[in-house]
Scaffold this motif. Structure first.
Motif, PDB file in Angstrom:
ATOM      1  N   GLY A 235       0.809  -1.216   0.000  1.00  0.00           N
ATOM      2  CA  GLY A 235       0.000   0.000   0.000  1.00  0.00           C
ATOM      3  C   GLY A 235       0.839   1.261   0.000  1.00  0.00           C
ATOM      4  N   MET A 236       2.012   1.192  -0.599  1.00  0.00           N
ATOM      5  CA  MET A 236       2.903   2.358  -0.654  1.00  0.00           C
ATOM      6  C   MET A 236       3.785   2.270  -1.893  1.00  0.00           C
ATOM      7  SD  MET A 236       5.654   1.379   2.376  1.00  0.00           S
ATOM      8  CE  MET A 236       4.401   0.958   3.594  1.00  0.00           C
ATOM      9  N   GLU A 237       4.377   3.402  -2.277  1.00  0.00           N
ATOM     10  CA  GLU A 237       5.243   3.431  -3.442  1.00  0.00           C
ATOM     11  C   GLU A 237       6.546   2.684  -3.167  1.00  0.00           C
ATOM     12  OE1 GLU A 237       7.633   6.628  -6.314  1.00  0.00           O
ATOM     13  OE2 GLU A 237       6.634   7.315  -4.499  1.00  0.00           O
ATOM     14  N   VAL A 238       6.995   1.960  -4.165  1.00  0.00           N
ATOM     15  CA  VAL A 238       8.265   1.246  -4.088  1.00  0.00           C
ATOM     16  C   VAL A 238       9.185   1.842  -5.157  1.00  0.00           C
ATOM     17  CG1 VAL A 238       9.408  -0.972  -4.433  1.00  0.00           C
ATOM     18  CG2 VAL A 238       7.239  -0.872  -3.198  1.00  0.00           C
ATOM     19  N   TYR A 239      10.348   2.321  -4.724  1.00  0.00           N
ATOM     20  CA  TYR A 239      11.278   2.996  -5.630  1.00  0.00           C
ATOM     21  C   TYR A 239      12.343   2.015  -6.124  1.00  0.00           C
ATOM     22  CZ  TYR A 239      14.918   6.212  -7.275  1.00  0.00           C
ATOM     23  OH  TYR A 239      15.862   6.854  -8.026  1.00  0.00           O
ATOM     24  N   VAL A 240      12.560   2.001  -7.441  1.00  0.00           N
ATOM     25  CA  VAL A 240      13.601   1.153  -8.041  1.00  0.00           C
ATOM     26  C   VAL A 240      14.718   2.055  -8.563  1.00  0.00           C
ATOM     27  CG1 VAL A 240      14.160  -0.525  -9.842  1.00  0.00           C
ATOM     28  CG2 VAL A 240      11.937  -0.627  -8.692  1.00  0.00           C
ATOM     29  N   PRO A 241      15.922   1.977  -7.998  1.00  0.00           N
ATOM     30  CA  PRO A 241      17.028   2.833  -8.441  1.00  0.00           C
ATOM     31  C   PRO A 241      17.477   2.503  -9.863  1.00  0.00           C
ATOM     32  CG  PRO A 241      17.531   1.709  -6.364  1.00  0.00           C
ATOM     33  CD  PRO A 241      16.319   1.058  -6.925  1.00  0.00           C
ATOM     34  N   LYS A 242      18.143   3.459 -10.497  1.00  0.00           N
ATOM     35  CA  LYS A 242      18.639   3.281 -11.860  1.00  0.00           C
ATOM     36  C   LYS A 242      19.593   2.093 -11.944  1.00  0.00           C
ATOM     37  CE  LYS A 242      21.232   5.662 -15.519  1.00  0.00           C
ATOM     38  NZ  LYS A 242      21.924   6.910 -15.916  1.00  0.00           N
ATOM     39  N   TYR A 243      20.475   1.980 -10.959  1.00  0.00           N
ATOM     40  CA  TYR A 243      21.470   0.904 -10.970  1.00  0.00           C
ATOM     41  C   TYR A 243      21.078  -0.219 -10.004  1.00  0.00           C
ATOM     42  CZ  TYR A 243      24.326   4.207 -13.590  1.00  0.00           C
ATOM     43  OH  TYR A 243      24.789   5.082 -14.555  1.00  0.00           O
ATOM     44  N   HIS A 244      19.794  -0.555 -10.009  1.00  0.00           N
ATOM     45  CA  HIS A 244      19.267  -1.555  -9.063  1.00  0.00           C
ATOM     46  C   HIS A 244      19.981  -2.896  -9.160  1.00  0.00           C
ATOM     47  CE1 HIS A 244      17.169  -3.711 -12.328  1.00  0.00           C
ATOM     48  NE2 HIS A 244      16.943  -2.506 -12.829  1.00  0.00           N
ATOM     49  N   HIS A 245      20.456  -3.245 -10.363  1.00  0.00           N
ATOM     50  CA  HIS A 245      21.060  -4.558 -10.585  1.00  0.00           C
ATOM     51  C   HIS A 245      22.509  -4.643 -10.115  1.00  0.00           C
ATOM     52  CE1 HIS A 245      21.949  -1.939 -13.888  1.00  0.00           C
ATOM     53  NE2 HIS A 245      22.796  -2.785 -14.434  1.00  0.00           N
ATOM     54  N   VAL A 246      23.137  -3.497  -9.804  1.00  0.00           N
ATOM     55  CA  VAL A 246      24.544  -3.511  -9.369  1.00  0.00           C
ATOM     56  C   VAL A 246      24.723  -2.726  -8.061  1.00  0.00           C
ATOM     57  CG1 VAL A 246      25.527  -3.870 -11.667  1.00  0.00           C
ATOM     58  CG2 VAL A 246      25.037  -1.538 -10.899  1.00  0.00           C
ATOM     59  N   MET A 247      23.693  -2.730  -7.222  1.00  0.00           N
ATOM     60  CA  MET A 247      23.739  -1.930  -5.995  1.00  0.00           C
ATOM     61  C   MET A 247      24.781  -2.438  -4.999  1.00  0.00           C
ATOM     62  SD  MET A 247      21.708   0.690  -6.223  1.00  0.00           S
ATOM     63  CE  MET A 247      20.889   1.252  -4.739  1.00  0.00           C
ATOM     64  N   GLY A 248      25.013  -3.739  -4.983  1.00  0.00           N
ATOM     65  CA  GLY A 248      26.034  -4.286  -4.094  1.00  0.00           C
ATOM     66  C   GLY A 248      27.413  -3.748  -4.452  1.00  0.00           C
ATOM     67  N   ALA A 249      27.717  -3.751  -5.752  1.00  0.00           N
ATOM     68  CA  ALA A 249      28.999  -3.227  -6.231  1.00  0.00           C
ATOM     69  C   ALA A 249      29.093  -1.726  -5.973  1.00  0.00           C
ATOM     70  CB  ALA A 249      29.155  -3.524  -7.723  1.00  0.00           C
ATOM     71  N   LEU A 250      27.981  -1.018  -6.139  1.00  0.00           N
ATOM     72  CA  LEU A 250      27.950   0.427  -5.872  1.00  0.00           C
ATOM     73  C   LEU A 250      28.291   0.709  -4.409  1.00  0.00           C
ATOM     74  CD1 LEU A 250      27.275   3.376  -6.605  1.00  0.00           C
ATOM     75  CD2 LEU A 250      24.862   2.842  -6.268  1.00  0.00           C
ATOM     76  N   GLY A 251      27.688  -0.068  -3.512  1.00  0.00           N
ATOM     77  CA  GLY A 251      27.968   0.100  -2.086  1.00  0.00           C
ATOM     78  C   GLY A 251      29.413  -0.201  -1.750  1.00  0.00           C
ATOM     79  N   ALA A 252      29.967  -1.242  -2.363  1.00  0.00           N
ATOM     80  CA  ALA A 252      31.373  -1.610  -2.116  1.00  0.00           C
ATOM     81  C   ALA A 252      32.313  -0.495  -2.572  1.00  0.00           C
ATOM     82  CB  ALA A 252      31.704  -2.917  -2.838  1.00  0.00           C
ATOM     83  N   ALA A 253      32.010   0.113  -3.727  1.00  0.00           N
ATOM     84  CA  ALA A 253      32.840   1.205  -4.240  1.00  0.00           C
ATOM     85  C   ALA A 253      32.750   2.433  -3.330  1.00  0.00           C
ATOM     86  CB  ALA A 253      32.407   1.563  -5.664  1.00  0.00           C
ATOM     87  N   LEU A 254      31.547   2.723  -2.831  1.00  0.00           N
ATOM     88  CA  LEU A 254      31.374   3.860  -1.916  1.00  0.00           C
ATOM     89  C   LEU A 254      32.143   3.639  -0.613  1.00  0.00           C
ATOM     90  CD1 LEU A 254      27.549   4.511  -2.439  1.00  0.00           C
ATOM     91  CD2 LEU A 254      29.395   6.094  -3.050  1.00  0.00           C
ATOM     92  N   LEU A 255      32.124   2.403  -0.123  1.00  0.00           N
ATOM     93  CA  LEU A 255      32.861   2.068   1.098  1.00  0.00           C
ATOM     94  C   LEU A 255      34.363   2.215   0.886  1.00  0.00           C
ATOM     95  CD1 LEU A 255      30.705  -0.993   2.150  1.00  0.00           C
ATOM     96  CD2 LEU A 255      31.097   1.006   3.592  1.00  0.00           C
ATOM     97  N   ALA A 256      34.834   1.832  -0.306  1.00  0.00           N
ATOM     98  CA  ALA A 256      36.254   1.976  -0.630  1.00  0.00           C
ATOM     99  C   ALA A 256      36.637   3.456  -0.694  1.00  0.00           C
ATOM    100  CB  ALA A 256      36.561   1.287  -1.954  1.00  0.00           C
ATOM    101  N   ARG A 257      35.727   4.249  -1.260  1.00  0.00           N
ATOM    102  CA  ARG A 257      35.989   5.699  -1.345  1.00  0.00           C
ATOM    103  C   ARG A 257      36.068   6.334   0.036  1.00  0.00           C
ATOM    104  NH1 ARG A 257      31.320   9.848  -2.914  1.00  0.00           N
ATOM    105  NH2 ARG A 257      30.774   9.108  -0.823  1.00  0.00           N
TER     106      ARG A 257
END
Length: 321
Positions: A235-257
């Protein structure tokens, strides 16, 4: 400008991403792991290298996923983090006020609860394949429908059929039964999406307070039928990010930064041409009989894991197996 590499090695896919120092995505690669994580990581590095033209100055590398230790050895990682941390960081980057992360990958699914930017609870389901990407792939293949069109079929449904979604085996049997009764394919697919969402909420999401904003990530987030089913159930909006399929890698890169690495351990993109192999042996040191994995580079052991007592953590110059 400094750049950062994130690698997420999962059972179904291996994802690599390049970020600049502002956290903006420069490039991303999605590769099927196909049971060969070493080959997949090297193929990803090779692809990125072919696109780089020497323009990326990698200052930090982060790895995550079930194969994060292996990826760390191959690429030369500075940060190795679990999937929960990586996905939470990535979701916050895309949606700063996120409070619930729904992540469904190829073989597993997870839910992450955040409050005031901090992970307060999470749950994972690695037991049942119902609702994961591999199960949806299988059903799309059985129905003769490209997986990319699966969600569109679901949205065309006017009268969704009730499908038993608690178990992958029962769900498939129920779908076949409904087909034999003459129900429309789109109604069956919409019913399947609803059943898999029910399964997720009753298992992974059981007892969790799901509050907006909700971010849906992982490969299955590309399925608009699943997104619609989640929105209908919650019963609420669900947001799908542009890079939804590689979010794990995105998080790892941000942590490295954000780690403030002075001198990166990155082996360079040429690591794609180095020979890495893996083998194992059973330790006879005690009754545990741990299976110890050797990772070798050009025939020399450079890493080991699998032992409970850390007996084999020190790497000798000679081979033990």
């Amino acid at each position: 400008m400094a750049h950062y590499l994130g690698i997420d090695v999962g059972s179904v896919s291996t994802n690599l991403i390049i970020l600049d120092e502002n956290g903006d995505v420069e490039d991303a690669v999605y590769i099927r792991t196909q049971g060969q994580p070493i080959k997949a990581v090297q193929e990803g590095l090779r692809l990125l290298n072919s696109r780089s033209n020497g323009k990326w100055d990698i200052r930090g590398v982060g790895t995550t996923g079930s194969g994060r230790q292996l990826a760390a050895v191959i690429a030369g990682a500075d940060i190795v983090k679990n999937e929960i941390t990586a996905h939470a960081i990535a979701a916050q980057k895309e949606v700063p006020d996120v409070r619930t992360v729904i992540e469904i990958g190829g073989q597993d699914s997870k839910i992450i609860i955040l409050r005031d930017g901090v992970v307060t609870d999470f749950a994972m389901n690695t037991v049942c394949a119902a609702g994961t990407g591999s199960f949806l792939d299988q059903q799309a293949n059985r129905l003769g429908i490209p997986i990319e069109e699966f969600g569109a079929y679901a949205l065309r449904s006017k009268n969704p059929v009730r499908i038993a979604g608690r178990c992958a085996v029962f769900a498939e049997s129920d779908m076949i039964h409904k087909q034999q009764l003459g129900y429309k394919i789109e109604d069956i697919i919409r019913g399947l999406c609803q059943a898999l969402v029910r399964n997720y909420l009753n298992n992974v999401g059981k007892g969790k307070e799901i509050l907006p904003r909700v971010v849906f990530q992982g490969g299955v987030a590309a399925n608009i039928g699943m997104k619609a089913a989640f929105e209908e159930a919650l019963g609420m909006e669900v947001y799908v990010p542009k890079y939804h399929h590689v979010m794990g890698a995105l998080g790892a890169a941000l942590l490295a930064r954000d780690a403030g690495v002075k001198n990166t351990k990155f082996r360079g993109f040429q690591a794609s041409d180095i020979e890495f192999t893996a083998d194992s042996f059973e330790c006879q040191g005690c009754s545990n009989h741990c299976e110890v994995v050797n990772i070798k580079m050009e025939g020399k052991v450079i890493a080991r894991w699998g032992d409970r007592c850390n007996r084999w953590k020190t790497i000798e110059d000679f081979d033990v197996a």
